[in-house]
Motif scaffolding. Structure first.
Motif, PDB file in Angstrom:
ATOM      1  N   GLU A  30       3.236   4.334  -0.632  1.00 14.36           N
ATOM      2  CA  GLU A  30       3.287   3.388  -1.753  1.00 14.36           C
ATOM      3  C   GLU A  30       2.261   2.309  -1.437  1.00 14.36           C
ATOM      4  N   VAL A  31       1.296   2.128  -2.317  1.00 12.41           N
ATOM      5  CA  VAL A  31       0.194   1.216  -2.045  1.00 12.41           C
ATOM      6  C   VAL A  31      -0.226   0.510  -3.336  1.00 12.41           C
ATOM      7  N   SER A  32      -0.795  -0.664  -3.204  1.00 14.19           N
ATOM      8  CA  SER A  32      -1.302  -1.359  -4.388  1.00 14.19           C
ATOM      9  C   SER A  32      -2.774  -1.002  -4.584  1.00 14.19           C
ATOM     10  N   ILE A  33      -3.250  -1.186  -5.788  1.00 16.66           N
ATOM     11  CA  ILE A  33      -4.667  -0.954  -6.065  1.00 16.66           C
ATOM     12  C   ILE A  33      -5.509  -1.909  -5.228  1.00 16.66           C
ATOM     13  N   ALA A  34      -5.030  -3.139  -5.061  1.00 17.53           N
ATOM     14  CA  ALA A  34      -5.756  -4.116  -4.245  1.00 17.53           C
ATOM     15  C   ALA A  34      -5.929  -3.618  -2.814  1.00 17.53           C
ATOM     16  N   GLN A  35      -4.913  -2.968  -2.257  1.00 17.33           N
ATOM     17  CA  GLN A  35      -5.019  -2.421  -0.905  1.00 17.33           C
ATOM     18  C   GLN A  35      -6.046  -1.294  -0.849  1.00 17.33           C
ATOM     19  N   LEU A  36      -6.057  -0.439  -1.870  1.00 15.80           N
ATOM     20  CA  LEU A  36      -7.034   0.660  -1.900  1.00 15.80           C
ATOM     21  C   LEU A  36      -8.459   0.121  -1.975  1.00 15.80           C
ATOM     22  N   ILE A  37      -8.654  -0.938  -2.754  1.00 15.46           N
ATOM     23  CA  ILE A  37      -9.986  -1.525  -2.912  1.00 15.46           C
ATOM     24  C   ILE A  37     -10.420  -2.234  -1.625  1.00 15.46           C
ATOM     25  N   ALA A  38      -9.508  -2.979  -1.014  1.00 13.29           N
ATOM     26  CA  ALA A  38      -9.836  -3.764   0.174  1.00 13.29           C
ATOM     27  C   ALA A  38     -10.041  -2.908   1.425  1.00 13.29           C
ATOM     28  N   SER A  39      -9.264  -1.837   1.571  1.00 11.77           N
ATOM     29  CA  SER A  39      -9.328  -0.995   2.775  1.00 11.77           C
ATOM     30  C   SER A  39      -9.340   0.480   2.417  1.00 11.77           C
ATOM     31  N   PRO A  40     -10.362   0.943   1.707  1.00 10.63           N
ATOM     32  CA  PRO A  40     -10.353   2.342   1.267  1.00 10.63           C
ATOM     33  C   PRO A  40     -10.301   3.354   2.415  1.00 10.63           C
ATOM     34  N   GLU A  41     -10.959   3.047   3.528  1.00 14.71           N
ATOM     35  CA  GLU A  41     -10.976   3.989   4.656  1.00 14.71           C
ATOM     36  C   GLU A  41      -9.587   4.178   5.255  1.00 14.71           C
ATOM     37  N   ARG A  42      -8.741   3.194   5.123  1.00 12.49           N
ATOM     38  CA  ARG A  42      -7.373   3.275   5.664  1.00 12.49           C
ATOM     39  C   ARG A  42      -6.527   4.321   4.932  1.00 12.49           C
ATOM     40  N   PHE A  43      -6.846   4.550   3.646  1.00 17.18           N
ATOM     41  CA  PHE A  43      -6.045   5.463   2.831  1.00 17.18           C
ATOM     42  C   PHE A  43      -6.781   6.751   2.471  1.00 17.18           C
ATOM     43  N   ASP A  44      -8.007   6.893   2.937  1.00 16.56           N
ATOM     44  CA  ASP A  44      -8.820   8.067   2.613  1.00 16.56           C
ATOM     45  C   ASP A  44      -8.117   9.353   3.042  1.00 16.56           C
ATOM     46  N   GLY A  45      -7.978  10.288   2.098  1.00 17.42           N
ATOM     47  CA  GLY A  45      -7.339  11.570   2.386  1.00 17.42           C
ATOM     48  C   GLY A  45      -5.822  11.535   2.380  1.00 17.42           C
ATOM     49  N   LYS A  46      -5.231  10.400   2.033  1.00 16.30           N
ATOM     50  CA  LYS A  46      -3.772  10.288   2.039  1.00 16.30           C
ATOM     51  C   LYS A  46      -3.218  10.415   0.628  1.00 16.30           C
ATOM     52  N   LEU A  47      -2.000  10.914   0.568  1.00 15.61           N
ATOM     53  CA  LEU A  47      -1.272  10.996  -0.690  1.00 15.61           C
ATOM     54  C   LEU A  47      -0.721   9.603  -0.975  1.00 15.61           C
ATOM     55  N   VAL A  48      -1.183   9.009  -2.089  1.00 13.91           N
ATOM     56  CA  VAL A  48      -0.793   7.636  -2.419  1.00 13.91           C
ATOM     57  C   VAL A  48      -0.074   7.584  -3.756  1.00 13.91           C
ATOM     58  N   SER A  49       0.673   6.511  -3.945  1.00 14.93           N
ATOM     59  CA  SER A  49       1.346   6.232  -5.209  1.00 14.93           C
ATOM     60  C   SER A  49       1.003   4.797  -5.583  1.00 14.93           C
ATOM     61  N   VAL A  50       0.427   4.616  -6.789  1.00 11.24           N
ATOM     62  CA  VAL A  50       0.005   3.280  -7.236  1.00 11.24           C
ATOM     63  C   VAL A  50       0.520   3.005  -8.650  1.00 11.24           C
ATOM     64  N   VAL A  51       0.624   1.721  -8.960  1.00  8.67           N
ATOM     65  CA  VAL A  51       0.960   1.276 -10.308  1.00  8.67           C
ATOM     66  C   VAL A  51      -0.172   0.379 -10.776  1.00  8.67           C
ATOM     67  N   GLY A  52      -0.599   0.591 -12.015  1.00 13.28           N
ATOM     68  CA  GLY A  52      -1.645  -0.246 -12.574  1.00 13.28           C
ATOM     69  C   GLY A  52      -1.838   0.042 -14.047  1.00 13.28           C
ATOM     70  N   PHE A  53      -2.847  -0.593 -14.632  1.00 13.98           N
ATOM     71  CA  PHE A  53      -3.140  -0.406 -16.044  1.00 13.98           C
ATOM     72  C   PHE A  53      -4.048   0.809 -16.199  1.00 13.98           C
ATOM     73  N   PHE A  54      -3.573   1.818 -16.914  1.00 12.35           N
ATOM     74  CA  PHE A  54      -4.260   3.105 -17.015  1.00 12.35           C
ATOM     75  C   PHE A  54      -5.049   3.219 -18.307  1.00 12.35           C
TER      76      PHE A  54
END
Length: 143
Positions: A30-54
């Motif tokens: 479970e991750v925020s979009i802000a976390q993905l933007i700030a630290s993309p390498e930390r989540f690269d290749g991982k199964l993530v779940s995010v909430v945002g405006f689609f």
């Protein structure tokens, strides 16, 4: 006694082996979009779940921090969403709304013309997100 010692050695070996196995790819982060933007390498290749405006339009399927980021086309504050054709057909009513999306994050694939801060592909779940009701505390004055 020898059999017991062999069992102990086997169990110890298995414990060491399991300790060095990588985390299960199927475990969702479970991750925020802000976390993905700030630290993309930390989540690269991982199964993530995010909430945002689609937003789902021709050449622009993305999830943003919020509606304003999408309206102002601040694409670096969004993540490209790679949908297959059956998913595109099944989510037509989800356009311009908040959504929860689960899929595989890529820090290197950045969508159409590389304009976004990463992408989510191999989508496992995508649905309209409804925030949970807010529980209000009773005031001390009784109002």
């Amino acid at each position: 006694m020898k059999i017991m010692m062999k069992k102990i050695i086997l169990l110890a070996s298995l414990n060491l082996w399991f300790a060095y196995l990588p985390a299960q790819a199927s475990s969702v982060v479970e991750v925020s979009i802000a976390q993905l933007i700030a630290s993309p390498e930390r989540f690269d290749g991982k199964l993530v779940s995010v909430v945002g405006f689609f937003q789902n339009e021709m050449e622009e399927s993305a999830i943003y921090l919020n509606r304003d980021e999408m309206v102002q086309a601040i694409r670096k504050n969004g993540i490209w969403i790679e949908l297959n054709s059956s998913q595109m057909q099944s989510i037509t009513k989800l356009h311009n709304d908040y959504a929860k999306i689960e899929g595989l994050f890529s820090a290197t694939e950045r969508g159409h013309f590389g304009l976004w801060s990463g992408s989510i592909k191999d989508i496992k779940k995508i649905f309209r997100w409804t925030p949970p009701p807010i529980k209000r505390k009773k005031s001390l004055t009784g109002h």
